[in-house]
Scaffold this motif. Structure first.
Motif, PDB file in Angstrom:
ATOM      1  N   THR A  78       7.511  18.717 -12.027  1.00 12.18           N
ATOM      2  CA  THR A  78       6.257  18.419 -12.729  1.00 12.18           C
ATOM      3  C   THR A  78       5.640  17.120 -12.226  1.00 12.18           C
ATOM      4  OG1 THR A  78       7.502  17.304 -14.484  1.00 12.18           O
ATOM      5  CG2 THR A  78       6.978  19.643 -14.799  1.00 12.18           C
ATOM      6  N   ASN A  79       6.473  16.216 -11.668  1.00 10.92           N
ATOM      7  CA  ASN A  79       5.970  14.931 -11.160  1.00 10.92           C
ATOM      8  C   ASN A  79       5.903  14.889  -9.637  1.00 10.92           C
ATOM      9  OD1 ASN A  79       8.753  14.967 -10.807  1.00 10.92           O
ATOM     10  ND2 ASN A  79       8.998  12.761 -11.181  1.00 10.92           N
ATOM     11  N   ALA A  80       5.828  16.064  -9.007  1.00  4.93           N
ATOM     12  CA  ALA A  80       5.859  16.117  -7.548  1.00  4.93           C
ATOM     13  C   ALA A  80       4.740  15.287  -6.922  1.00  4.93           C
ATOM     14  CB  ALA A  80       5.755  17.568  -7.081  1.00  4.93           C
ATOM     15  N   ASP A  81       3.523  15.418  -7.417  1.00  2.00           N
ATOM     16  CA  ASP A  81       2.400  14.706  -6.820  1.00  2.00           C
ATOM     17  C   ASP A  81       2.521  13.198  -7.001  1.00  2.00           C
ATOM     18  OD1 ASP A  81       1.241  17.061  -5.954  1.00  2.00           O
ATOM     19  OD2 ASP A  81       0.070  17.333  -7.781  1.00  2.00           O
ATOM     20  N   ALA A  82       3.214  12.770  -8.039  1.00  2.00           N
ATOM     21  CA  ALA A  82       3.433  11.334  -8.233  1.00  2.00           C
ATOM     22  C   ALA A  82       4.464  10.801  -7.243  1.00  2.00           C
ATOM     23  CB  ALA A  82       3.892  11.060  -9.663  1.00  2.00           C
ATOM     24  N   LEU A  83       5.401  11.632  -6.824  1.00  2.00           N
ATOM     25  CA  LEU A  83       6.406  11.200  -5.855  1.00  2.00           C
ATOM     26  C   LEU A  83       5.786  10.959  -4.486  1.00  2.00           C
ATOM     27  CD1 LEU A  83       9.397  13.598  -6.646  1.00  2.00           C
ATOM     28  CD2 LEU A  83       9.133  11.210  -7.354  1.00  2.00           C
ATOM     29  N   GLU A 102       0.805  -1.224   0.000  1.00  2.00           N
ATOM     30  CA  GLU A 102       0.000   0.000   0.000  1.00  2.00           C
ATOM     31  C   GLU A 102       0.836   1.271   0.000  1.00  2.00           C
ATOM     32  OE1 GLU A 102      -3.824  -1.572   2.629  1.00  2.00           O
ATOM     33  OE2 GLU A 102      -1.970  -0.977   3.649  1.00  2.00           O
ATOM     34  N   MET A 103       2.148   1.149   0.114  1.00  2.00           N
ATOM     35  CA  MET A 103       2.987   2.334   0.257  1.00  2.00           C
ATOM     36  C   MET A 103       2.960   3.229  -0.975  1.00  2.00           C
ATOM     37  SD  MET A 103       4.471   2.810   3.212  1.00  2.00           S
ATOM     38  CE  MET A 103       6.095   3.576   3.080  1.00  2.00           C
ATOM     39  N   GLY A 104       2.630   2.676  -2.127  1.00  2.00           N
ATOM     40  CA  GLY A 104       2.575   3.480  -3.342  1.00  2.00           C
ATOM     41  C   GLY A 104       1.556   4.591  -3.285  1.00  2.00           C
ATOM     42  N   ALA A 105       0.564   4.472  -2.396  1.00  2.00           N
ATOM     43  CA  ALA A 105      -0.411   5.549  -2.235  1.00  2.00           C
ATOM     44  C   ALA A 105       0.190   6.749  -1.527  1.00  2.00           C
ATOM     45  CB  ALA A 105      -1.626   5.042  -1.460  1.00  2.00           C
ATOM     46  N   HIS A 106       1.373   6.568  -0.950  1.00  3.08           N
ATOM     47  CA  HIS A 106       2.024   7.649  -0.203  1.00  3.08           C
ATOM     48  C   HIS A 106       3.364   8.066  -0.792  1.00  3.08           C
ATOM     49  CE1 HIS A 106      -0.782   7.620   3.215  1.00  3.08           C
ATOM     50  NE2 HIS A 106      -0.827   6.310   3.043  1.00  3.08           N
ATOM     51  N   ILE A 107       4.130   7.086  -1.302  1.00  5.91           N
ATOM     52  CA  ILE A 107       5.483   7.401  -1.740  1.00  5.91           C
ATOM     53  C   ILE A 107       5.874   6.509  -2.919  1.00  5.91           C
ATOM     54  CG2 ILE A 107       6.322   5.933   0.153  1.00  5.91           C
ATOM     55  CD1 ILE A 107       8.939   7.471   0.066  1.00  5.91           C
ATOM     56  N   ALA A 108       6.417   7.111  -3.946  1.00  4.54           N
ATOM     57  CA  ALA A 108       6.834   6.384  -5.146  1.00  4.54           C
ATOM     58  C   ALA A 108       8.284   5.951  -5.000  1.00  4.54           C
ATOM     59  CB  ALA A 108       6.645   7.253  -6.387  1.00  4.54           C
ATOM     60  N   SER A 109       8.518   5.052  -4.054  1.00  6.63           N
ATOM     61  CA  SER A 109       9.851   4.507  -3.824  1.00  6.63           C
ATOM     62  C   SER A 109       9.699   3.061  -3.382  1.00  6.63           C
ATOM     63  CB  SER A 109      10.593   5.305  -2.746  1.00  6.63           C
ATOM     64  OG  SER A 109      11.842   4.698  -2.448  1.00  6.63           O
ATOM     65  N   PRO A 110      10.536   2.164  -3.921  1.00  7.59           N
ATOM     66  CA  PRO A 110      10.431   0.747  -3.550  1.00  7.59           C
ATOM     67  C   PRO A 110      11.194   0.385  -2.281  1.00  7.59           C
ATOM     68  CG  PRO A 110      12.113   1.016  -5.222  1.00  7.59           C
ATOM     69  CD  PRO A 110      11.537   2.392  -4.989  1.00  7.59           C
ATOM     70  N   LEU A 111      11.833   1.353  -1.648  1.00 11.03           N
ATOM     71  CA  LEU A 111      12.761   1.045  -0.561  1.00 11.03           C
ATOM     72  C   LEU A 111      12.090   0.600   0.731  1.00 11.03           C
ATOM     73  CD1 LEU A 111      15.467   3.858  -0.781  1.00 11.03           C
ATOM     74  CD2 LEU A 111      15.599   1.509  -1.607  1.00 11.03           C
ATOM     75  N   TYR A 112      10.850   1.010   0.944  1.00  8.45           N
ATOM     76  CA  TYR A 112      10.276   0.881   2.278  1.00  8.45           C
ATOM     77  C   TYR A 112       9.353  -0.324   2.405  1.00  8.45           C
ATOM     78  CZ  TYR A 112      12.377   5.443   2.746  1.00  8.45           C
ATOM     79  OH  TYR A 112      13.290   6.468   2.766  1.00  8.45           O
ATOM     80  N   HIS A 113       9.302  -0.865   3.614  1.00  6.06           N
ATOM     81  CA  HIS A 113       8.591  -2.120   3.890  1.00  6.06           C
ATOM     82  C   HIS A 113       7.268  -1.897   4.602  1.00  6.06           C
ATOM     83  CE1 HIS A 113      11.943  -4.795   2.703  1.00  6.06           C
ATOM     84  NE2 HIS A 113      12.671  -3.741   3.007  1.00  6.06           N
ATOM     85  N   GLY A 114       6.701  -0.724   4.453  1.00  5.17           N
ATOM     86  CA  GLY A 114       5.460  -0.362   5.114  1.00  5.17           C
ATOM     87  C   GLY A 114       5.667   0.881   5.950  1.00  5.17           C
ATOM     88  N   GLY A 115       4.649   1.248   6.706  1.00  2.00           N
ATOM     89  CA  GLY A 115       4.785   2.451   7.524  1.00  2.00           C
ATOM     90  C   GLY A 115       3.549   2.726   8.344  1.00  2.00           C
ATOM     91  N   ILE A 116       3.605   3.820   9.074  1.00  3.74           N
ATOM     92  CA  ILE A 116       2.500   4.289   9.899  1.00  3.74           C
ATOM     93  C   ILE A 116       2.170   5.719   9.498  1.00  3.74           C
ATOM     94  CG2 ILE A 116       1.714   4.842  12.232  1.00  3.74           C
ATOM     95  CD1 ILE A 116       2.015   1.870  11.780  1.00  3.74           C
TER      96      ILE A 116
END
Length: 421
Positions: free
Chosen positions: A263-268, A159-173
């Motif tokens: 230009t891609n800020a919101d996607a990040l 679900e992290m893609g809804a918050h951050i466009a990075s594959p590094l993280y294993h989840g979050g709060i």
């Protein structure tokens, strides 16, 4: 002074604020506040609201220190988790700390009360660097819900893609009590509110020392202030005025960059939350109001800044967001964060001198609270102030000359653990 770290996005986009020219003479008031950051400004404002006459002294300009340079992350709580606080102090004391430092968001209250224009956004995400970190976050979220009725959103790796466009993280709060803002404009907003409440703000006046007696006196470069009470809110510089208090912190240098508008800020960062990860030497980042990525990464234990801050921070940004590895960077700046031995703030009173420092990188919310609690205690109601003032503290070992080298060795060990996984 010439500031080698002044290429700040915040300074470039700050609201107008005059530098007052009062530099000579003798002054008298009920309360003299030293330091024009969040702690000093909120304390001065709260004291004035309670009927005290107040003079605030700032050696440079309002928001010059960490208050006007930080990452703009509004992170609820302290560096210790609620479960750690309860394990150490018991439920009653931990619950009192939780009520103050998690639930009581005085920053939002002040922004709303005074109409402070500082780009306030809702939402903070703690991102798990390892699966082990995510397991700990998930347990803490369950603990907060059951023990305190405090609800956060557990975000799985999928679900992290809804918050951050990075594959590094294993989840979050994700915590909606947190958020992010333009810290320098918040400081200027507090200063304007304080002046409107009657506080006299003297900028460009360096405090040298306090004569602590029945007739207390603060000695400045070219003037003096006689006062009933003093508030030392100088954080990383507290040892310059109160050398004994300076033994309780060491300064750690943090650096930030701001890209050109993207230009891609919101996607990040699709949810527009501020993000801080779970490493000891953490990355922290967010979007500005004009769609720049503001990114903090790495830290140095020497107070000499890197020759090129953008070059120093860019690799950390590129690791998280390889898709903008070559983005143009418009600003690079930094400043000192005062860190205590146990990463809890050092707050208290010595006679007619109150102090609050050592927020250890977790102070954007708690500093405003600390200033207001000092005003409460000064007015005769110290119960809430004592909740924070009774936190354990001890000076760094090593004395004047070895304190910082010994602390650096310890911090480097924890940084090495990050790299070793």
């Amino acid at each position: 002074m010439t500031d080698p770290l002044a290429n700040s996005y915040y300074a470039a986009t700050a609201h107008e604020w005059p530098v007052h020219a009062d530099i000579e003479g003798e002054y008298a008031c009920d309360v003299a506040v030293i330091g024009g950051g969040f702690t000093g400004l909120s304390a001065a404002l709260a004291c004035a609201e309670r009927g005290f006459s107040v003079i605030l002294v700032e050696a440079e300009k309002v928001g010059f220190g960490a208050s006007g340079r930080n990452g703009g992350q509004l992170i609820p709580g302290l560096r210790w988790s609620a479960s750690e606080l309860e394990a150490e102090f018991g439920h009653e004391r931990a619950a009192a700390l939780f009520g103050l430092c998690w639930r009581d968001n005085r920053v939002k209250t002040r922004i709303a009360k005074h109409g402070i224009d500082c780009d306030l956004k809702v939402g903070h995400l703690e991102a798990a660097w390892t699966p082990k970190d995510f397991d700990a976050m998930r347990r803490e979220a369950e603990y907060l819900s059951k023990r305190y009725g405090y609800e956060t959103d557990v975000i799985s790796k999928a679900e992290m893609g809804a918050h951050i466009a990075s594959p590094l993280y294993h989840g979050g709060i994700h915590d909606t009590q947190g958020g992010h803002f333009h810290p320098l404009n918040y400081a200027i907003g507090l200063a304007k509110a304080a002046e409107a409440a009657g506080v006299r703000i003297l900028q460009g006046q360096r405090a040298n020392w306090i004569l602590d007696s029945n007739a207390g006196e603060l000695f400045l470069s070219e003037s003096t202030i006689e006062a009933r009470y003093f508030i030392d809110a100088t954080d990383s510089w507290i040892g310059d005025i109160e050398p004994d208090l300076g033994r309780y912190t060491v300064p750690i240098m943090n650096y930030n960059i701001a890209t050109a508008p993207l230009t891609n800020a919101d996607a990040l960062l699709p949810s527009d939350a501020a993000v801080a990860d779970s490493r000891f030497v953490l990355n922290y980042f967010r979007l500005s109001a004009d769609k720049r990525l503001i990114f903090g990464g790495g830290e140095r234990y020497s107070q000499t800044p890197p020759r090129d801050i953008a070059v120093f921070v860019r690799p950390f940004m590129a690791q998280v967001f390889p898709q903008i590895a070559d983005a143009k960077i418009d600003y690079g700046w930094g400043g000192a964060v005062a860190v205590t031995m146990n990463r809890l703030p050092h707050i208290g009173r010595r006679g007619n001198i109150f102090y609050a420092h050592g927020f250890s990188g977790h102070g954007a919310l708690v500093t405003t609270l600390a200033g207001e609690l000092i005003a409460e205690a000064m007015a005769g109601t110290a119960e809430r102030f004592d909740v924070l003032a009774n936190l354990p503290s001890q000076p760094f070992p090593g004395g004047k000359w070895l304190r910082r080298p010994l602390a650096t060795l310890g911090l480097l060990w924890y940084a090495l653990r990050d790299r070793l996984g």
